[in-house]
Structures are given as C-alpha cells and as structure tokens.
Design a protein around this motif. Sequence first.
Motif, PDB file in Angstrom:
ATOM      1  N   GLN A   9       0.836  -1.204   0.000  1.00 33.74           N
ATOM      2  CA  GLN A   9       0.000   0.000   0.000  1.00 33.74           C
ATOM      3  C   GLN A   9       0.868   1.250   0.000  1.00 33.74           C
ATOM      4  OE1 GLN A   9      -2.387  -1.127   3.484  1.00 33.74           O
ATOM      5  NE2 GLN A   9      -4.224  -0.911   2.217  1.00 33.74           N
ATOM      6  N   LEU A  10       1.967   1.226   0.737  1.00 35.08           N
ATOM      7  CA  LEU A  10       2.877   2.367   0.729  1.00 35.08           C
ATOM      8  C   LEU A  10       3.512   2.529  -0.645  1.00 35.08           C
ATOM      9  CD1 LEU A  10       4.705   1.936   4.168  1.00 35.08           C
ATOM     10  CD2 LEU A  10       2.940   3.600   3.591  1.00 35.08           C
ATOM     11  N   GLN A  11       3.919   1.424  -1.238  1.00 38.79           N
ATOM     12  CA  GLN A  11       4.550   1.484  -2.560  1.00 38.79           C
ATOM     13  C   GLN A  11       3.585   1.982  -3.626  1.00 38.79           C
ATOM     14  OE1 GLN A  11       5.821  -2.601  -2.717  1.00 38.79           O
ATOM     15  NE2 GLN A  11       7.884  -2.135  -1.981  1.00 38.79           N
ATOM     16  N   ASP A  12       2.301   1.661  -3.456  1.00 41.30           N
ATOM     17  CA  ASP A  12       1.279   2.109  -4.403  1.00 41.30           C
ATOM     18  C   ASP A  12       0.756   3.498  -4.066  1.00 41.30           C
ATOM     19  OD1 ASP A  12       1.513  -0.327  -5.644  1.00 41.30           O
ATOM     20  OD2 ASP A  12      -0.247  -1.207  -4.693  1.00 41.30           O
ATOM     21  N   PHE A  13       1.189   4.063  -2.931  1.00 37.49           N
ATOM     22  CA  PHE A  13       0.707   5.360  -2.448  1.00 37.49           C
ATOM     23  C   PHE A  13      -0.818   5.333  -2.267  1.00 37.49           C
ATOM     24  CE2 PHE A  13       4.875   6.256  -3.989  1.00 37.49           C
ATOM     25  CZ  PHE A  13       5.358   7.242  -3.156  1.00 37.49           C
ATOM     26  N   SER A  14      -1.304   4.202  -1.741  1.00 40.83           N
ATOM     27  CA  SER A  14      -2.740   4.044  -1.490  1.00 40.83           C
ATOM     28  C   SER A  14      -3.019   3.693  -0.037  1.00 40.83           C
ATOM     29  CB  SER A  14      -3.314   2.948  -2.399  1.00 40.83           C
ATOM     30  OG  SER A  14      -2.726   1.684  -2.106  1.00 40.83           O
ATOM     31  N   ALA A  15      -2.026   3.877   0.840  1.00 42.53           N
ATOM     32  CA  ALA A  15      -2.197   3.501   2.238  1.00 42.53           C
ATOM     33  C   ALA A  15      -3.286   4.338   2.894  1.00 42.53           C
ATOM     34  CB  ALA A  15      -0.886   3.669   3.004  1.00 42.53           C
ATOM     35  N   PRO A  16      -4.122   3.717   3.747  1.00 40.67           N
ATOM     36  CA  PRO A  16      -5.170   4.469   4.447  1.00 40.67           C
ATOM     37  C   PRO A  16      -4.575   5.413   5.478  1.00 40.67           C
ATOM     38  CG  PRO A  16      -5.058   2.224   5.269  1.00 40.67           C
ATOM     39  CD  PRO A  16      -4.138   2.293   4.079  1.00 40.67           C
ATOM     40  N   MET A  17      -5.403   6.293   5.991  1.00 39.35           N
ATOM     41  CA  MET A  17      -4.963   7.304   6.946  1.00 39.35           C
ATOM     42  C   MET A  17      -4.833   6.674   8.335  1.00 39.35           C
ATOM     43  SD  MET A  17      -7.492  10.321   5.674  1.00 39.35           S
ATOM     44  CE  MET A  17      -7.586  10.758   3.933  1.00 39.35           C
ATOM     45  N   LEU A  18      -3.614   6.556   8.807  1.00 37.62           N
ATOM     46  CA  LEU A  18      -3.374   5.929  10.099  1.00 37.62           C
ATOM     47  C   LEU A  18      -2.028   6.392  10.623  1.00 37.62           C
ATOM     48  CD1 LEU A  18      -4.356   3.775  12.184  1.00 37.62           C
ATOM     49  CD2 LEU A  18      -2.972   2.124  10.927  1.00 37.62           C
ATOM     50  N   SER A  19      -1.960   6.666  11.924  1.00 35.20           N
ATOM     51  CA  SER A  19      -0.705   7.095  12.531  1.00 35.20           C
ATOM     52  C   SER A  19      -0.391   6.179  13.702  1.00 35.20           C
ATOM     53  CB  SER A  19      -0.797   8.540  13.015  1.00 35.20           C
ATOM     54  OG  SER A  19       0.392   8.900  13.700  1.00 35.20           O
ATOM     55  N   ARG A  20       0.871   5.749  13.793  1.00 34.18           N
ATOM     56  CA  ARG A  20       1.294   4.935  14.927  1.00 34.18           C
ATOM     57  C   ARG A  20       1.362   5.777  16.196  1.00 34.18           C
ATOM     58  NH1 ARG A  20       5.632   2.487  12.936  1.00 34.18           N
ATOM     59  NH2 ARG A  20       4.955   0.325  13.000  1.00 34.18           N
ATOM     60  N   GLY A  65      -3.040  10.938   7.581  1.00 38.09           N
ATOM     61  CA  GLY A  65      -2.270  10.032   6.751  1.00 38.09           C
ATOM     62  C   GLY A  65      -0.776  10.120   6.969  1.00 38.09           C
ATOM     63  N   LEU A  66      -0.015   9.600   6.024  1.00 36.76           N
ATOM     64  CA  LEU A  66       1.413   9.427   6.162  1.00 36.76           C
ATOM     65  C   LEU A  66       2.226  10.358   5.265  1.00 36.76           C
ATOM     66  CD1 LEU A  66       1.319   5.527   6.149  1.00 36.76           C
ATOM     67  CD2 LEU A  66       1.525   6.995   8.140  1.00 36.76           C
ATOM     68  N   GLY A  67       1.601  11.400   4.742  1.00 36.49           N
ATOM     69  CA  GLY A  67       2.325  12.322   3.884  1.00 36.49           C
ATOM     70  C   GLY A  67       2.596  11.782   2.498  1.00 36.49           C
ATOM     71  N   LEU A  68       1.876  10.717   2.124  1.00 39.76           N
ATOM     72  CA  LEU A  68       2.154  10.056   0.851  1.00 39.76           C
ATOM     73  C   LEU A  68       1.793  10.925  -0.342  1.00 39.76           C
ATOM     74  CD1 LEU A  68       0.799   6.475   1.635  1.00 39.76           C
ATOM     75  CD2 LEU A  68       3.089   7.358   1.960  1.00 39.76           C
ATOM     76  N   VAL A  69       0.602  11.486  -0.314  1.00 42.00           N
ATOM     77  CA  VAL A  69       0.089  12.186  -1.486  1.00 42.00           C
ATOM     78  C   VAL A  69       0.936  13.398  -1.832  1.00 42.00           C
ATOM     79  CG1 VAL A  69      -1.869  13.452  -2.424  1.00 42.00           C
ATOM     80  CG2 VAL A  69      -2.266  11.361  -1.124  1.00 42.00           C
TER      81      VAL A  69
END
Length: 365
Positions: A226-237, A255-259
């Motif tokens: 999901q990270l590699q596809d830049f489609s990871a859902p919004m979630l923070s550890r 989210g993780l700053g992907l977009v």
Amino acid sequence: MIRQGVAVHMFDRDLQEVIEKENKEFLEQATERAAEIEEEPGKVALSPLENRLPTVELGDFSDDALETYRQQAKIADAVDSDEFNRRLLRQGLLKEEAGILVPTGFGFLLFGREPRTAMRQAGLLGLIHYPSGQSERREFDEPAVMIPDLVEKWLKDKLPNVFDRGQAHRQERPALPFEMVREAVANALIHRDYSIDGAKCQIVVTEDTIAVQSPGEPPSPITLKQLQDFSAPMLSRNPELHFVFARMGMAEEQGLGLVSIRDRAKELGLPRPRYTRDEPYLVLTLYRSAEGATKALGEDTLKALSKSERKGWQWLAARGKAKSGEYAETMGVEARTSRRHLGHFEELGLVRRTGSGPSQRYEVT
C-alpha cells in the motif's frame, strides 16, 4: 482487535476521504469531545510513551522548542501559561501527578532539551556521501519539533557546491527537493516505532538519492505494498506526535504524507519516490534528478539494460505504472519491443505485472 488476533483491513484512502467528508460534522464533534476528556484513573496506556519518564521534569523542556510550536501552530496562549500547559495536558504531552505537571515520553520527544538523555532512540542521524568518496555526518539530538528545519538548513549549507555542474544549472534546479525532504523527515520522526530503542531515524544523501530511514514496519494493518502504491489508508502509529507536527504545518493533517510527496515529485519531473524495507528500517527513497532512478540501480542491473531500456526505465520510474501500449506510444517503439522491455524489467525485479488482458499494467516495485 489486532492484538487479539483479529484481521483488520482498512478502507482505501479514497473511500476514507468520502467517509470523512460525509461525516465531517460528527467527526469534528467527536474530536472536540475527546480533547475535553480528562485522563481517567487507571487508564491503560496504548504506548509506554504516554506515561511520564523517570527523572524528567517540566523544566527539562526547551523554551525554544515550545515557542517554535506556539508560533508555527498559531497558538495565542503564552508558553508556560496555565492555558498553554492545559493544552499540552489535553494533547497527552504532560501528565498531572500529585498536582504536579510532568512530561510524558511523547512530550519529551517533541520538546525535551536533550531527548537522548532519557531515550537513546530519539533524534536523527544525517549522512552525506560526496562523489569524491568522502562522507560527513551530523547528529540531530535536538527536540523533534526542531529537527526537520535543522536538517533542511544543514543540507542547504552543505550541498550547493557538492555537485557542481555549472552555475546556470544550479539556478535551474535546487540541490535537493527540500520541501519533500522536510516532510519525509517529519514523517519518519512521527511514524517510527519507538519501541526499537537500538535504532534511530536516518537521512542518507548521495549524488542521486535521498534515503530517509524510519525504524519499524508500517503500522498495522497498513502493508508495504500500500505504501509502494501510495494508497495507504490514513493511520498514525503515534497520533500525539502527528497532531503536533500537523498543527505546525510539517505533516499532512491525516495520513502518512504520501500524497504530497508523490505529487511534488511529479511536479518536479522526478522519479516516483520508492518505499522498501531494510530491516529494521522502512526506507523512503527520493530521487534528486530525472536520471536518479536509473543511476541508483545496481551495477549488474545497469549492465543488463540496453540504452533504450534505460531511457524507458527512467520514464516508467517517474510514472510509477503503465500499460504496454502506453509505454510503446511514449517511447516510440513497436508493441513487441514494448513487451520485451517490460518483460525484461520484470525479470530484473524492477516491476511487477498486475491485472490481465486490456487492463494489464506494469508497476514499479
């Protein structure tokens, strides 16, 4: 649920955004109610960093770090005021014990004058590998809220004359995509696994790449794909850290700053950033030039690629994925040549094939 062995699958990011939009008012009210709830006696901490750190006191906070937060987050209350401290208390950055306010682990990471005196895994290591073969390192042991700006300043001071290809060229393109680097560093500090106390975040700069390393796996149930596809859902550890960095404008609100990192790379004409695992690190690689993704390949892989394949790989690395027909049209080659190139990329482990028939695509791994 995850700790009890229940498999959890989160909605894709685009569907999450629809859900948030349709329930915006409810979610805002829920967030406000959560912020107003005082800590309950006997509450179970989800992370040890929610508790106070032994031997650490409120006076161990850095005034400069607190003021930086106040200004960048546009907080009206003065540092050290009762209102300001109550804000930190509600955010889980302070705890009240016997009527005395003391820092939590999260609070000391963010604002502690010397976080590594109590937490060995705090901070970030910076490394620059120069083309000459020399290297330079810098330990960033300051409060976490100050590290992204300090890293950016350090790199700007060190890199303008590192890769000198002519003054006109330097004016055309900055030494690094600094805004991407800044957000990548912030994300590493926010989302890393702080239970791994033998490793710290790192940024490694070479002539062609910037690798930002964050200890730990992706926060479950997010997957590496999901990270590699830049489609990871919004979630923070670590939502306590995420909230502060987001208020300061150094991280996406969700989210993780992907977009933003992906889109900025596209705007600059750079190859798509790449996520990989290098135990115990999650590694985000940013490329410094359009040719960076090709030059960063291993020597054996480079030798295996023809001149036309290298040109095709440079285009595909920036795009992220493509159909065989799109590759053929863009590269100006015949369909069978396109299939041969893409098949060779697949053999070398550079891409993976997804779908079948007309919808079949080749995705950069």
